[in-house]
Design a protein around this motif. Structure first.
Motif, PDB file in Angstrom:
ATOM      1  N   ALA A  71       0.637   0.815  -1.392  1.00 24.38           N
ATOM      2  CA  ALA A  71       0.678   0.428  -2.805  1.00 24.38           C
ATOM      3  C   ALA A  71       1.131   1.591  -3.672  1.00 24.38           C
ATOM      4  O   ALA A  71       1.705   1.396  -4.741  1.00 24.38           O
ATOM      5  CB  ALA A  71      -0.691  -0.071  -3.252  1.00 24.38           C
ATOM      6  N   LEU A  72       0.870   2.808  -3.209  1.00 24.18           N
ATOM      7  CA  LEU A  72       1.265   3.995  -3.960  1.00 24.18           C
ATOM      8  C   LEU A  72       2.681   4.449  -3.654  1.00 24.18           C
ATOM      9  O   LEU A  72       3.233   5.258  -4.379  1.00 24.18           O
ATOM     10  CB  LEU A  72       0.324   5.155  -3.644  1.00 24.18           C
ATOM     11  CG  LEU A  72      -1.080   5.045  -4.178  1.00 24.18           C
ATOM     12  CD1 LEU A  72      -1.908   6.214  -3.692  1.00 24.18           C
ATOM     13  CD2 LEU A  72      -1.062   4.990  -5.683  1.00 24.18           C
ATOM     14  N   LEU A  73       3.245   3.926  -2.597  1.00 27.15           N
ATOM     15  CA  LEU A  73       4.547   4.427  -2.155  1.00 27.15           C
ATOM     16  C   LEU A  73       5.597   4.346  -3.250  1.00 27.15           C
ATOM     17  O   LEU A  73       6.375   5.272  -3.432  1.00 27.15           O
ATOM     18  CB  LEU A  73       5.008   3.674  -0.911  1.00 27.15           C
ATOM     19  CG  LEU A  73       6.213   4.226  -0.182  1.00 27.15           C
ATOM     20  CD1 LEU A  73       6.025   5.701   0.163  1.00 27.15           C
ATOM     21  CD2 LEU A  73       6.468   3.447   1.078  1.00 27.15           C
ATOM     22  N   GLY A  74       5.613   3.288  -4.007  1.00 27.38           N
ATOM     23  CA  GLY A  74       6.586   3.156  -5.073  1.00 27.38           C
ATOM     24  C   GLY A  74       6.161   3.789  -6.379  1.00 27.38           C
ATOM     25  O   GLY A  74       6.957   3.900  -7.302  1.00 27.38           O
ATOM     26  N   ALA A  75       4.919   4.243  -6.481  1.00 21.04           N
ATOM     27  CA  ALA A  75       4.400   4.786  -7.748  1.00 21.04           C
ATOM     28  C   ALA A  75       5.200   5.973  -8.269  1.00 21.04           C
ATOM     29  O   ALA A  75       5.520   6.007  -9.451  1.00 21.04           O
ATOM     30  CB  ALA A  75       2.924   5.143  -7.608  1.00 21.04           C
ATOM     31  N   PRO A  76       5.553   6.963  -7.444  1.00 24.06           N
ATOM     32  CA  PRO A  76       6.353   8.072  -7.982  1.00 24.06           C
ATOM     33  C   PRO A  76       7.693   7.615  -8.528  1.00 24.06           C
ATOM     34  O   PRO A  76       8.160   8.123  -9.535  1.00 24.06           O
ATOM     35  CB  PRO A  76       6.532   9.010  -6.785  1.00 24.06           C
ATOM     36  CG  PRO A  76       5.358   8.730  -5.919  1.00 24.06           C
ATOM     37  CD  PRO A  76       5.125   7.233  -6.077  1.00 24.06           C
ATOM     38  N   GLU A  77       8.320   6.614  -7.884  1.00 25.52           N
ATOM     39  CA  GLU A  77       9.611   6.139  -8.360  1.00 25.52           C
ATOM     40  C   GLU A  77       9.482   5.347  -9.660  1.00 25.52           C
ATOM     41  O   GLU A  77      10.413   5.270 -10.442  1.00 25.52           O
ATOM     42  CB  GLU A  77      10.286   5.286  -7.288  1.00 25.52           C
ATOM     43  CG  GLU A  77      10.757   6.135  -6.131  1.00 25.52           C
ATOM     44  CD  GLU A  77      11.609   5.358  -5.143  1.00 25.52           C
ATOM     45  OE1 GLU A  77      11.803   4.152  -5.323  1.00 25.52           O
ATOM     46  OE2 GLU A  77      12.074   5.981  -4.187  1.00 25.52           O
ATOM     47  N   ALA A  78       8.316   4.725  -9.890  1.00 29.95           N
ATOM     48  CA  ALA A  78       8.114   3.936 -11.104  1.00 29.95           C
ATOM     49  C   ALA A  78       7.986   4.818 -12.337  1.00 29.95           C
ATOM     50  O   ALA A  78       8.196   4.374 -13.449  1.00 29.95           O
ATOM     51  CB  ALA A  78       6.873   3.063 -10.948  1.00 29.95           C
ATOM     52  N   ASP A  79       7.646   6.084 -12.154  1.00 33.46           N
ATOM     53  CA  ASP A  79       7.482   7.028 -13.254  1.00 33.46           C
ATOM     54  C   ASP A  79       8.689   7.968 -13.246  1.00 33.46           C
ATOM     55  O   ASP A  79       8.871   8.727 -12.301  1.00 33.46           O
ATOM     56  CB  ASP A  79       6.188   7.817 -13.052  1.00 33.46           C
ATOM     57  CG  ASP A  79       5.888   8.797 -14.169  1.00 33.46           C
ATOM     58  OD1 ASP A  79       6.795   9.126 -14.964  1.00 33.46           O
ATOM     59  OD2 ASP A  79       4.735   9.245 -14.238  1.00 33.46           O
ATOM     60  N   ALA A  96       3.759  -0.972  10.745  1.00 27.98           N
ATOM     61  CA  ALA A  96       3.488  -2.167   9.950  1.00 27.98           C
ATOM     62  C   ALA A  96       4.061  -2.077   8.532  1.00 27.98           C
ATOM     63  O   ALA A  96       3.928  -3.010   7.758  1.00 27.98           O
ATOM     64  CB  ALA A  96       1.979  -2.400   9.875  1.00 27.98           C
ATOM     65  N   LEU A  97       4.708  -0.961   8.199  1.00 24.83           N
ATOM     66  CA  LEU A  97       5.246  -0.779   6.852  1.00 24.83           C
ATOM     67  C   LEU A  97       6.419  -1.736   6.627  1.00 24.83           C
ATOM     68  O   LEU A  97       7.394  -1.709   7.371  1.00 24.83           O
ATOM     69  CB  LEU A  97       5.706   0.670   6.670  1.00 24.83           C
ATOM     70  CG  LEU A  97       6.070   1.112   5.267  1.00 24.83           C
ATOM     71  CD1 LEU A  97       4.854   1.050   4.341  1.00 24.83           C
ATOM     72  CD2 LEU A  97       6.607   2.541   5.288  1.00 24.83           C
ATOM     73  N   PRO A  98       6.327  -2.606   5.616  1.00 19.71           N
ATOM     74  CA  PRO A  98       7.416  -3.549   5.358  1.00 19.71           C
ATOM     75  C   PRO A  98       8.725  -2.822   5.034  1.00 19.71           C
ATOM     76  O   PRO A  98       8.704  -1.721   4.471  1.00 19.71           O
ATOM     77  CB  PRO A  98       6.931  -4.335   4.132  1.00 19.71           C
ATOM     78  CG  PRO A  98       5.457  -4.130   4.079  1.00 19.71           C
ATOM     79  CD  PRO A  98       5.218  -2.778   4.687  1.00 19.71           C
ATOM     80  N   PRO A  99       9.853  -3.422   5.382  1.00 19.03           N
ATOM     81  CA  PRO A  99      11.149  -2.776   5.144  1.00 19.03           C
ATOM     82  C   PRO A  99      11.363  -2.336   3.696  1.00 19.03           C
ATOM     83  O   PRO A  99      11.951  -1.281   3.459  1.00 19.03           O
ATOM     84  CB  PRO A  99      12.159  -3.842   5.568  1.00 19.03           C
ATOM     85  CG  PRO A  99      11.430  -4.685   6.561  1.00 19.03           C
ATOM     86  CD  PRO A  99      10.005  -4.691   6.108  1.00 19.03           C
ATOM     87  N   ALA A 100      10.913  -3.112   2.739  1.00 21.95           N
ATOM     88  CA  ALA A 100      11.109  -2.745   1.329  1.00 21.95           C
ATOM     89  C   ALA A 100      10.373  -1.455   0.987  1.00 21.95           C
ATOM     90  O   ALA A 100      10.892  -0.612   0.242  1.00 21.95           O
ATOM     91  CB  ALA A 100      10.647  -3.873   0.412  1.00 21.95           C
ATOM     92  N   LEU A 101       9.168  -1.279   1.523  1.00 27.49           N
ATOM     93  CA  LEU A 101       8.421  -0.036   1.283  1.00 27.49           C
ATOM     94  C   LEU A 101       8.981   1.103   2.121  1.00 27.49           C
ATOM     95  O   LEU A 101       9.031   2.242   1.666  1.00 27.49           O
ATOM     96  CB  LEU A 101       6.931  -0.234   1.557  1.00 27.49           C
ATOM     97  CG  LEU A 101       6.182  -1.110   0.562  1.00 27.49           C
ATOM     98  CD1 LEU A 101       4.726  -1.262   0.975  1.00 27.49           C
ATOM     99  CD2 LEU A 101       6.289  -0.542  -0.842  1.00 27.49           C
ATOM    100  N   ARG A 102       9.397   0.794   3.348  1.00 20.86           N
ATOM    101  CA  ARG A 102       9.997   1.822   4.219  1.00 20.86           C
ATOM    102  C   ARG A 102      11.223   2.435   3.540  1.00 20.86           C
ATOM    103  O   ARG A 102      11.458   3.630   3.617  1.00 20.86           O
ATOM    104  CB  ARG A 102      10.371   1.207   5.563  1.00 20.86           C
ATOM    105  CG  ARG A 102      10.920   2.197   6.570  1.00 20.86           C
ATOM    106  CD  ARG A 102      11.185   1.519   7.903  1.00 20.86           C
ATOM    107  NE  ARG A 102       9.955   1.185   8.591  1.00 20.86           N
ATOM    108  CZ  ARG A 102       9.328   2.000   9.447  1.00 20.86           C
ATOM    109  NH1 ARG A 102       9.840   3.183   9.717  1.00 20.86           N
ATOM    110  NH2 ARG A 102       8.214   1.625  10.026  1.00 20.86           N
ATOM    111  N   ALA A 103      11.980   1.613   2.820  1.00 18.16           N
ATOM    112  CA  ALA A 103      13.177   2.097   2.133  1.00 18.16           C
ATOM    113  C   ALA A 103      12.840   3.074   1.011  1.00 18.16           C
ATOM    114  O   ALA A 103      13.674   3.896   0.635  1.00 18.16           O
ATOM    115  CB  ALA A 103      13.972   0.912   1.583  1.00 18.16           C
ATOM    116  N   LEU A 104      11.620   2.999   0.481  1.00 15.97           N
ATOM    117  CA  LEU A 104      11.205   3.903  -0.593  1.00 15.97           C
ATOM    118  C   LEU A 104      10.748   5.266  -0.071  1.00 15.97           C
ATOM    119  O   LEU A 104      10.643   6.220  -0.846  1.00 15.97           O
ATOM    120  CB  LEU A 104      10.069   3.279  -1.410  1.00 15.97           C
ATOM    121  CG  LEU A 104      10.422   2.009  -2.181  1.00 15.97           C
ATOM    122  CD1 LEU A 104       9.157   1.422  -2.814  1.00 15.97           C
ATOM    123  CD2 LEU A 104      11.470   2.290  -3.224  1.00 15.97           C
TER     124      LEU A 104
END
Length: 127
Positions: A71-79, A96-104
């Motif tokens: 859930a935090l994986l995209g947090a740095p990119e959001a700011d 188990a990391l979904p591809p969309a999160l793996r890409a981040l």
């Protein structure tokens, strides 16, 4: 347990890891390589620490209590202030990391891990 770490000596690196032994191993390897690690065992404060510390990189476990590291994986990119901080996932749940999160992620590695290989991956993500 809150954030902890030695006095800064080199580039700041945030370690989000709830296993105290793994966190200590990561912090020791980072400090030995000249980095200034700060560890936190909770996902709740990790985003605030990224904003406050402006680390060169974040090492993130996915299985953190209260809130998933995923859930935090995209947090740095959001700011916009932290968007350039590379996040390396180091987790037994890496597969188990979904591809969309793996890409981040700047990199994804499983456990167990080699500290030397992890440091090399971190250097590659930062440079």
């Amino acid at each position: 347990m809150g954030p902890r770490g030695p006095a800064p000596a080199g580039p700041a690196v945030l370690v989000g890891e709830d296993d105290a032994g793994v966190a200590a191993l990561l912090a020791e390897a980072l400090a030995g390589a000249g980095d200034a690690p700060t560890t936190t065992d909770s996902a709740l404060g990790a985003a605030a620490l990224v904003r406050r510390l402006r680390p060169a990189a974040v090492l993130l476990d996915l299985g953190l209590p209260s809130r998933s590291g995923g859930a935090l994986l995209g947090a740095p990119e959001a700011d916009p202030a932290t968007a350039a901080v590379p996040v390396l996932v180091v987790s037994a749940l890496a597969d188990a990391l979904p591809p969309a999160l793996r890409a981040l992620a700047a990199g994804v590695g499983g456990k167990p891990f080699s500290p030397a290989a992890l440091l090399a991956a971190g250097r590659g993500a930062v440079t």
